[in-house]
Write a protein that holds these residues in place. Structure first.
Motif, PDB file in Angstrom:
ATOM      1  N   UNK A  86       0.827  -1.200   0.000  1.00 61.42           N
ATOM      2  CA  UNK A  86       0.000   0.000   0.000  1.00 61.42           C
ATOM      3  C   UNK A  86       0.868   1.259   0.000  1.00 61.42           C
ATOM      4  N   UNK A  87       1.899   1.289   0.827  1.00 59.84           N
ATOM      5  CA  UNK A  87       2.797   2.450   0.878  1.00 59.84           C
ATOM      6  C   UNK A  87       3.469   2.657  -0.475  1.00 59.84           C
ATOM      7  N   UNK A  88       3.930   1.588  -1.098  1.00 61.16           N
ATOM      8  CA  UNK A  88       4.591   1.680  -2.402  1.00 61.16           C
ATOM      9  C   UNK A  88       3.628   2.251  -3.435  1.00 61.16           C
ATOM     10  N   UNK A  89       2.405   1.759  -3.433  1.00 63.54           N
ATOM     11  CA  UNK A  89       1.400   2.243  -4.381  1.00 63.54           C
ATOM     12  C   UNK A  89       1.111   3.734  -4.154  1.00 63.54           C
ATOM     13  N   UNK A  90       0.952   4.137  -2.895  1.00 66.27           N
ATOM     14  CA  UNK A  90       0.647   5.538  -2.585  1.00 66.27           C
ATOM     15  C   UNK A  90       1.807   6.467  -2.962  1.00 66.27           C
ATOM     16  N   UNK A  91       3.029   6.018  -2.734  1.00 65.54           N
ATOM     17  CA  UNK A  91       4.195   6.827  -3.094  1.00 65.54           C
ATOM     18  C   UNK A  91       4.295   6.966  -4.611  1.00 65.54           C
ATOM     19  N   UNK A  92       4.059   5.885  -5.333  1.00 62.13           N
ATOM     20  CA  UNK A  92       4.062   5.955  -6.798  1.00 62.13           C
ATOM     21  C   UNK A  92       3.012   6.940  -7.290  1.00 62.13           C
ATOM     22  N   UNK A  93       1.806   6.864  -6.730  1.00 66.91           N
ATOM     23  CA  UNK A  93       0.730   7.766  -7.125  1.00 66.91           C
ATOM     24  C   UNK A  93       1.097   9.223  -6.839  1.00 66.91           C
ATOM     25  N   UNK A  94       1.682   9.478  -5.672  1.00 68.04           N
ATOM     26  CA  UNK A  94       2.076  10.837  -5.305  1.00 68.04           C
ATOM     27  C   UNK A  94       3.158  11.364  -6.245  1.00 68.04           C
ATOM     28  N   UNK A  95       4.106  10.515  -6.608  1.00 67.61           N
ATOM     29  CA  UNK A  95       5.177  10.936  -7.514  1.00 67.61           C
ATOM     30  C   UNK A  95       4.618  11.276  -8.892  1.00 67.61           C
ATOM     31  N   UNK A  96       3.704  10.459  -9.392  1.00 65.32           N
ATOM     32  CA  UNK A  96       3.087  10.713 -10.694  1.00 65.32           C
ATOM     33  C   UNK A  96       2.254  11.991 -10.617  1.00 65.32           C
ATOM     34  N   UNK A  97       1.516  12.185  -9.529  1.00 67.57           N
ATOM     35  CA  UNK A  97       0.709  13.400  -9.360  1.00 67.57           C
ATOM     36  C   UNK A  97       1.591  14.647  -9.312  1.00 67.57           C
ATOM     37  N   UNK A  98       2.835  14.493  -8.853  1.00 63.17           N
ATOM     38  CA  UNK A  98       3.772  15.614  -8.777  1.00 63.17           C
ATOM     39  C   UNK A  98       4.475  15.885 -10.103  1.00 63.17           C
ATOM     40  N   UNK A  99       4.221  15.033 -11.090  1.00 64.89           N
ATOM     41  CA  UNK A  99       4.795  15.279 -12.406  1.00 64.89           C
ATOM     42  C   UNK A  99       5.821  14.268 -12.872  1.00 64.89           C
ATOM     43  N   UNK A 100       6.028  13.190 -12.121  1.00 66.04           N
ATOM     44  CA  UNK A 100       6.963  12.154 -12.573  1.00 66.04           C
ATOM     45  C   UNK A 100       6.396  11.480 -13.818  1.00 66.04           C
ATOM     46  N   UNK A 101       7.262  11.094 -14.734  1.00 64.08           N
ATOM     47  CA  UNK A 101       6.778  10.319 -15.874  1.00 64.08           C
ATOM     48  C   UNK A 101       6.106   9.048 -15.346  1.00 64.08           C
ATOM     49  N   UNK A 102       5.255   8.467 -16.141  1.00 64.46           N
ATOM     50  CA  UNK A 102       4.522   7.274 -15.732  1.00 64.46           C
ATOM     51  C   UNK A 102       5.448   6.245 -15.092  1.00 64.46           C
ATOM     52  N   UNK A 103       5.060   5.766 -13.913  1.00 63.55           N
ATOM     53  CA  UNK A 103       5.830   4.736 -13.216  1.00 63.55           C
ATOM     54  C   UNK A 103       5.127   3.405 -13.431  1.00 63.55           C
ATOM     55  N   UNK A 104       5.324   2.860 -14.623  1.00 63.91           N
ATOM     56  CA  UNK A 104       4.657   1.618 -15.005  1.00 63.91           C
ATOM     57  C   UNK A 104       5.134   0.450 -14.172  1.00 63.91           C
ATOM     58  N   UNK A 105       4.270  -0.555 -14.090  1.00 61.69           N
ATOM     59  CA  UNK A 105       4.663  -1.793 -13.420  1.00 61.69           C
ATOM     60  C   UNK A 105       5.805  -2.423 -14.185  1.00 61.69           C
ATOM     61  N   UNK A 106       6.742  -2.964 -13.447  1.00 62.22           N
ATOM     62  CA  UNK A 106       7.923  -3.597 -14.034  1.00 62.22           C
ATOM     63  C   UNK A 106       7.847  -5.072 -13.667  1.00 62.22           C
ATOM     64  N   UNK A 107       7.618  -5.926 -14.650  1.00 59.76           N
ATOM     65  CA  UNK A 107       7.463  -7.347 -14.365  1.00 59.76           C
ATOM     66  C   UNK A 107       8.707  -8.097 -14.800  1.00 59.76           C
ATOM     67  N   UNK A 108       9.368  -8.695 -13.838  1.00 55.86           N
ATOM     68  CA  UNK A 108      10.503  -9.549 -14.122  1.00 55.86           C
ATOM     69  C   UNK A 108      10.343 -10.798 -13.270  1.00 55.86           C
ATOM     70  N   UNK A 109      10.978 -11.899 -13.636  1.00 51.63           N
ATOM     71  CA  UNK A 109      10.877 -13.093 -12.811  1.00 51.63           C
ATOM     72  C   UNK A 109      11.389 -12.868 -11.382  1.00 51.63           C
ATOM     73  N   UNK A 110      12.349 -11.963 -11.215  1.00 52.53           N
ATOM     74  CA  UNK A 110      12.923 -11.742  -9.894  1.00 52.53           C
ATOM     75  C   UNK A 110      12.015 -10.926  -8.989  1.00 52.53           C
ATOM     76  N   UNK A 111      11.169 -10.055  -9.555  1.00 54.56           N
ATOM     77  CA  UNK A 111      10.342  -9.202  -8.717  1.00 54.56           C
ATOM     78  C   UNK A 111       8.959  -8.994  -9.321  1.00 54.56           C
ATOM     79  N   UNK A 112       8.082 -10.001  -9.232  1.00 53.75           N
ATOM     80  CA  UNK A 112       6.740  -9.830  -9.779  1.00 53.75           C
ATOM     81  C   UNK A 112       5.968  -8.809  -8.958  1.00 53.75           C
ATOM     82  N   UNK A 113       5.191  -8.000  -9.649  1.00 53.07           N
ATOM     83  CA  UNK A 113       4.402  -6.970  -8.991  1.00 53.07           C
ATOM     84  C   UNK A 113       2.969  -7.135  -9.439  1.00 53.07           C
ATOM     85  N   UNK A 114       2.070  -7.294  -8.497  1.00 54.66           N
ATOM     86  CA  UNK A 114       0.670  -7.454  -8.819  1.00 54.66           C
ATOM     87  C   UNK A 114       0.065  -6.100  -9.173  1.00 54.66           C
TER      88      UNK A 114
END
Length: 124
Positions: A86-114
């Motif tokens: 939840x914290x990770x999701x909220x921080x990503x949302x806040x960064x995007x709202x502040x003008x960060x380029x899209x922080x897309x999900x990054x799917x790799x075998x080492x770190x799957x993200x739902x």
């Protein structure tokens, strides 16, 4: 263009993480638990979501850390991902709202993200 956007994204993620955890400066050498967690989460988000993916040495230079410290921080947050999702999701949302380029999900075998629980990833 992407190389210019990356430092901006890293800076916005850093600021969003500091604000989320209520810490004044996560770039300091402070090792207090809250500051360290905010810094580690920011490192994890930068490594997992910023495109193109910053290298460990690059993140280390940005945060004033050795690359091996960055690697350890990312691994630590990967292990704690379920409790910090939840914290990770909220921080990503806040960064995007502040003008960060899209922080897309990054799917790799080492770190799957739902995707977000609603099925819609608001950070894309």
């Amino acid at each position: 263009v992407a190389l210019k956007a990356r430092p901006t994204a890293i800076g916005l993620v850093t600021a969003a993480s500091a604000a989320h955890f209520g810490t004044p400066n996560i770039l300091s050498r402070d090792r207090h638990k809250t500051v360290a967690l905010a810094r580690q989460v920011a490192l994890y988000i930068c490594r997992s979501y910023v495109r193109p993916t910053p290298s460990y040495p690059e993140l280390g230079r940005w945060f004033g850390l050795d690359h091996s410290t960055v690697m350890a921080a990312v691994r630590r947050i990967e292990r704690r991902r379920p409790e910090l999702d939840l914290a990770i999701r909220e921080i990503r949302q806040a960064a995007v709202a502040s003008g960060a380029p899209s922080l897309d999900r990054h799917l790799t075998p080492a770190s799957p993200v739902a995707p977000c629980s609603s099925g819609v990833d608001v950070c894309s």
